[in-house]
Motif scaffolding. Structure first.
Motif, PDB file in Angstrom:
ATOM      1  N   TYR A 124       0.851  -1.184   0.000  1.00 14.92           N
ATOM      2  CA  TYR A 124       0.000   0.000   0.000  1.00 14.92           C
ATOM      3  C   TYR A 124       0.891   1.239   0.000  1.00 14.92           C
ATOM      4  O   TYR A 124       1.879   1.306   0.728  1.00 14.92           O
ATOM      5  CB  TYR A 124      -0.889   0.033   1.245  1.00 14.92           C
ATOM      6  CG  TYR A 124      -1.889  -1.088   1.316  1.00 14.92           C
ATOM      7  CD1 TYR A 124      -3.099  -1.032   0.622  1.00 14.92           C
ATOM      8  CD2 TYR A 124      -1.626  -2.220   2.077  1.00 14.92           C
ATOM      9  CE1 TYR A 124      -4.021  -2.066   0.692  1.00 14.92           C
ATOM     10  CE2 TYR A 124      -2.535  -3.265   2.154  1.00 14.92           C
ATOM     11  CZ  TYR A 124      -3.733  -3.183   1.456  1.00 14.92           C
ATOM     12  OH  TYR A 124      -4.631  -4.214   1.519  1.00 14.92           O
ATOM     13  N   VAL A 125       0.507   2.228  -0.810  1.00 15.87           N
ATOM     14  CA  VAL A 125       1.305   3.445  -0.935  1.00 15.87           C
ATOM     15  C   VAL A 125       0.392   4.658  -0.844  1.00 15.87           C
ATOM     16  O   VAL A 125      -0.669   4.698  -1.482  1.00 15.87           O
ATOM     17  CB  VAL A 125       2.063   3.477  -2.285  1.00 15.87           C
ATOM     18  CG1 VAL A 125       2.873   4.755  -2.411  1.00 15.87           C
ATOM     19  CG2 VAL A 125       2.980   2.273  -2.411  1.00 15.87           C
ATOM     20  N   LEU A 126       0.807   5.651  -0.054  1.00 15.59           N
ATOM     21  CA  LEU A 126       0.125   6.937  -0.030  1.00 15.59           C
ATOM     22  C   LEU A 126       0.631   7.782  -1.183  1.00 15.59           C
ATOM     23  O   LEU A 126       1.843   7.971  -1.349  1.00 15.59           O
ATOM     24  CB  LEU A 126       0.407   7.668   1.288  1.00 15.59           C
ATOM     25  CG  LEU A 126      -0.380   7.247   2.519  1.00 15.59           C
ATOM     26  CD1 LEU A 126       0.018   8.122   3.705  1.00 15.59           C
ATOM     27  CD2 LEU A 126      -1.877   7.325   2.275  1.00 15.59           C
ATOM     28  N   VAL A 127      -0.310   8.315  -1.982  1.00 16.16           N
ATOM     29  CA  VAL A 127       0.057   9.114  -3.151  1.00 16.16           C
ATOM     30  C   VAL A 127      -0.749  10.409  -3.123  1.00 16.16           C
ATOM     31  O   VAL A 127      -1.966  10.379  -2.890  1.00 16.16           O
ATOM     32  CB  VAL A 127      -0.229   8.353  -4.463  1.00 16.16           C
ATOM     33  CG1 VAL A 127       0.304   9.141  -5.656  1.00 16.16           C
ATOM     34  CG2 VAL A 127       0.387   6.964  -4.434  1.00 16.16           C
ATOM     35  N   ASP A 128      -0.097  11.538  -3.363  1.00 11.43           N
ATOM     36  CA  ASP A 128      -0.826  12.794  -3.521  1.00 11.43           C
ATOM     37  C   ASP A 128      -1.748  12.674  -4.725  1.00 11.43           C
ATOM     38  O   ASP A 128      -1.344  12.159  -5.781  1.00 11.43           O
ATOM     39  CB  ASP A 128       0.146  13.951  -3.733  1.00 11.43           C
ATOM     40  CG  ASP A 128       1.039  14.188  -2.518  1.00 11.43           C
ATOM     41  OD1 ASP A 128       0.693  13.718  -1.422  1.00 11.43           O
ATOM     42  OD2 ASP A 128       2.089  14.849  -2.678  1.00 11.43           O
ATOM     43  N   ASP A 129      -2.967  13.172  -4.598  1.00 15.45           N
ATOM     44  CA  ASP A 129      -3.920  12.979  -5.693  1.00 15.45           C
ATOM     45  C   ASP A 129      -3.460  13.619  -7.000  1.00 15.45           C
ATOM     46  O   ASP A 129      -3.816  13.150  -8.090  1.00 15.45           O
ATOM     47  CB  ASP A 129      -5.319  13.465  -5.302  1.00 15.45           C
ATOM     48  CG  ASP A 129      -5.374  14.937  -4.901  1.00 15.45           C
ATOM     49  OD1 ASP A 129      -4.331  15.620  -4.936  1.00 15.45           O
ATOM     50  OD2 ASP A 129      -6.478  15.401  -4.534  1.00 15.45           O
ATOM     51  N   VAL A 130      -2.620  14.663  -6.927  1.00 16.87           N
ATOM     52  CA  VAL A 130      -2.133  15.313  -8.146  1.00 16.87           C
ATOM     53  C   VAL A 130      -1.054  14.503  -8.844  1.00 16.87           C
ATOM     54  O   VAL A 130      -0.593  14.883  -9.931  1.00 16.87           O
ATOM     55  CB  VAL A 130      -1.609  16.731  -7.842  1.00 16.87           C
ATOM     56  CG1 VAL A 130      -2.736  17.635  -7.396  1.00 16.87           C
ATOM     57  CG2 VAL A 130      -0.491  16.700  -6.809  1.00 16.87           C
ATOM     58  N   HIS A 131      -0.641  13.382  -8.239  1.00 22.06           N
ATOM     59  CA  HIS A 131       0.372  12.517  -8.847  1.00 22.06           C
ATOM     60  C   HIS A 131      -0.229  11.226  -9.396  1.00 22.06           C
ATOM     61  O   HIS A 131       0.493  10.272  -9.674  1.00 22.06           O
ATOM     62  CB  HIS A 131       1.461  12.180  -7.822  1.00 22.06           C
ATOM     63  CG  HIS A 131       2.276  13.359  -7.408  1.00 22.06           C
ATOM     64  ND1 HIS A 131       3.095  13.349  -6.299  1.00 22.06           N
ATOM     65  CD2 HIS A 131       2.401  14.594  -7.957  1.00 22.06           C
ATOM     66  CE1 HIS A 131       3.679  14.527  -6.176  1.00 22.06           C
ATOM     67  NE2 HIS A 131       3.284  15.290  -7.166  1.00 22.06           N
ATOM     68  N   LEU A 132      -1.538  11.213  -9.567  1.00 20.57           N
ATOM     69  CA  LEU A 132      -2.235  10.038 -10.079  1.00 20.57           C
ATOM     70  C   LEU A 132      -3.037  10.376 -11.321  1.00 20.57           C
ATOM     71  O   LEU A 132      -3.519  11.502 -11.493  1.00 20.57           O
ATOM     72  CB  LEU A 132      -3.207   9.479  -9.029  1.00 20.57           C
ATOM     73  CG  LEU A 132      -2.638   8.753  -7.819  1.00 20.57           C
ATOM     74  CD1 LEU A 132      -3.768   8.425  -6.858  1.00 20.57           C
ATOM     75  CD2 LEU A 132      -1.905   7.483  -8.245  1.00 20.57           C
ATOM     76  N   VAL A 133      -3.198   9.374 -12.195  1.00 18.52           N
ATOM     77  CA  VAL A 133      -4.125   9.468 -13.324  1.00 18.52           C
ATOM     78  C   VAL A 133      -4.873   8.140 -13.420  1.00 18.52           C
ATOM     79  O   VAL A 133      -4.419   7.120 -12.890  1.00 18.52           O
ATOM     80  CB  VAL A 133      -3.401   9.759 -14.659  1.00 18.52           C
ATOM     81  CG1 VAL A 133      -2.684  11.097 -14.603  1.00 18.52           C
ATOM     82  CG2 VAL A 133      -2.423   8.651 -15.014  1.00 18.52           C
ATOM     83  N   SER A 134      -6.006   8.158 -14.071  1.00 21.98           N
ATOM     84  CA  SER A 134      -6.764   6.926 -14.273  1.00 21.98           C
ATOM     85  C   SER A 134      -6.062   6.037 -15.284  1.00 21.98           C
ATOM     86  O   SER A 134      -5.481   6.529 -16.258  1.00 21.98           O
ATOM     87  CB  SER A 134      -8.178   7.253 -14.767  1.00 21.98           C
ATOM     88  OG  SER A 134      -8.882   8.007 -13.800  1.00 21.98           O
ATOM     89  N   ARG A 135      -6.106   4.729 -15.038  1.00 24.43           N
ATOM     90  CA  ARG A 135      -5.489   3.800 -15.982  1.00 24.43           C
ATOM     91  C   ARG A 135      -6.424   3.616 -17.178  1.00 24.43           C
ATOM     92  O   ARG A 135      -7.564   3.172 -17.018  1.00 24.43           O
ATOM     93  CB  ARG A 135      -5.218   2.451 -15.323  1.00 24.43           C
ATOM     94  CG  ARG A 135      -4.568   1.436 -16.270  1.00 24.43           C
ATOM     95  CD  ARG A 135      -4.019   0.224 -15.531  1.00 24.43           C
ATOM     96  NE  ARG A 135      -5.040  -0.620 -14.979  1.00 24.43           N
ATOM     97  CZ  ARG A 135      -5.627  -1.648 -15.630  1.00 24.43           C
ATOM     98  NH1 ARG A 135      -5.274  -1.920 -16.884  1.00 24.43           N
ATOM     99  NH2 ARG A 135      -6.536  -2.372 -15.037  1.00 24.43           N
ATOM    100  N   PRO A 136      -5.962   3.955 -18.392  1.00 23.77           N
ATOM    101  CA  PRO A 136      -6.825   3.813 -19.568  1.00 23.77           C
ATOM    102  C   PRO A 136      -7.178   2.356 -19.838  1.00 23.77           C
ATOM    103  O   PRO A 136      -6.384   1.442 -19.567  1.00 23.77           O
ATOM    104  CB  PRO A 136      -5.967   4.379 -20.710  1.00 23.77           C
ATOM    105  CG  PRO A 136      -4.912   5.181 -20.049  1.00 23.77           C
ATOM    106  CD  PRO A 136      -4.658   4.533 -18.726  1.00 23.77           C
ATOM    107  N   ALA A 137      -8.341   2.135 -20.392  1.00 22.14           N
ATOM    108  CA  ALA A 137      -8.725   0.794 -20.818  1.00 22.14           C
ATOM    109  C   ALA A 137      -7.715   0.295 -21.844  1.00 22.14           C
ATOM    110  O   ALA A 137      -7.296   1.029 -22.742  1.00 22.14           O
ATOM    111  CB  ALA A 137     -10.128   0.821 -21.421  1.00 22.14           C
TER     112      ALA A 137
END
Length: 302
Positions: free
Chosen positions: A97-110
């Motif tokens: 499990y990793v804590l990530v700032d929300d601005v460092h995430l993107v949705s994984r494309p299909a």
């Protein structure tokens, strides 16, 4: 994955730690894939201690892909169950499990495999920065050293997408892959300069160096202007000749990562995965990395 002192692969340990709680704008991600990088080995060995000392016990890892399991109260755009990819600057990506700032995430494309998503950030943004630095166009011939590696294999494809003629330096087992992607393969080693001149017709406009070992000086020998030589591994040579050293940090944003993810979901660029290892085999994964000559990325997958 943690280490309590600087050293070789043997100092890496798999340890149990308390599960973290997200802050207001943080997301807790259950990691399903995490790439490993040469830079992580350098940190573990203490090479950047003077600039960025480790605090022990130290974690490692920046690339990751997984599933959102908890969100802080101010997080927008993500919810529990979302598939995401992203990065952390806290040396913490190699974990369950990793804590990530929300601005460092993107949705994984299909259509983007998890192992590709989890290996995309460092290699992808570094390749983007290198291509941006030398700015190739349809009239240019670009040489990329380490063309079959994690960064190089993406850099050659991104330069080709800009219409450039690309020469990739790699060992012969990787030549077929380079040719498949429209790259002119040249064997590295003694006589490289002559082989590049023959492949390029005597004109080289830009050079992206992903491995150091004198390639920045070789680019100058080939007549490339220092402003169009980018090296991510030889800062000393870059200083001597006045060349840029654009790497991951120059393109370190979720915006760049999101665009790369969308392109990679269509295999433009293709992200080669050399091999995967379970997290408990992290030492073997780094042994494979340190043998060098891998084609593409090595990924930890539970």
């Amino acid at each position: 994955m943690r280490f309590h002192e600087y050293g070789g692969i043997e100092v890496l340990r798999v340890e149990e730690v308390p599960r973290l709680v997200p802050g207001p704008a943080q997301v807790l991600v259950e990691v399903r894939a995490a790439g490993i990088q040469p830079g992580e080995a350098h940190i573990r060995e203490g090479a950047p201690h003077a600039r960025r000392p480790a605090t022990f016990a130290s974690g490692q890892g920046s690339d990751l892909a997984g599933v959102v399991v908890e969100c802080g109260p101010h997080v927008r755009g993500f919810r529990v169950g979302d598939e995401v990819l992203g990065f952390t600057h806290r040396r913490a990506g190699h974990a369950q499990y990793v804590l990530v700032d929300d601005v460092h995430l993107v949705s994984r494309p299909a259509g983007l495999p998890r192992e590709v998503a989890g290996a995309l950030y460092v290699a992808g943004t570094t390749a983007c920065a290198g291509v941006f630095a030398v700015d190739p166009g349809p009239e240019d011939t670009v040489v990329v050293s380490g063309a079959a590696g994690g960064v190089g294999s993406l850099a050659v494809q991104l330069a080709r997408l800009r219409g450039a003629t690309v020469i990739g330096l790699a060992s012969e087992p990787h030549h077929a892959w380079l040719e498949k992607h429209g790259v002119l393969p040249v064997t590295c080693g003694p006589g490289t300069a002559e082989r590049i001149r023959e492949a390029s017709g005597g004109r080289v406009d830009a050079f992206i160096d992903t491995i150091g070992e004198g390639y920045a000086a070789l680019a100058v020998e080939l007549g490339v202007r220092p402003a169009r030589i980018d090296t991510i591994r030889d800062g000393k040579a870059a200083t001597e000749i006045g060349a840029p050293t654009y790497g991951e940090g120059a393109a370190a944003s979720a915006v760049v990562l999101g665009e790369l993810a969308r392109l990679a979901a269509r295999c433009r660029p293709e992200v080669p995965i050399a091999r995967t290892h379970p997290p408990e085999a992290v030492q073997e994964a780094f042994r494979a990395l340190e043998r060098r000559h891998t084609h593409g990325k090595i990924v930890l997958r539970p």
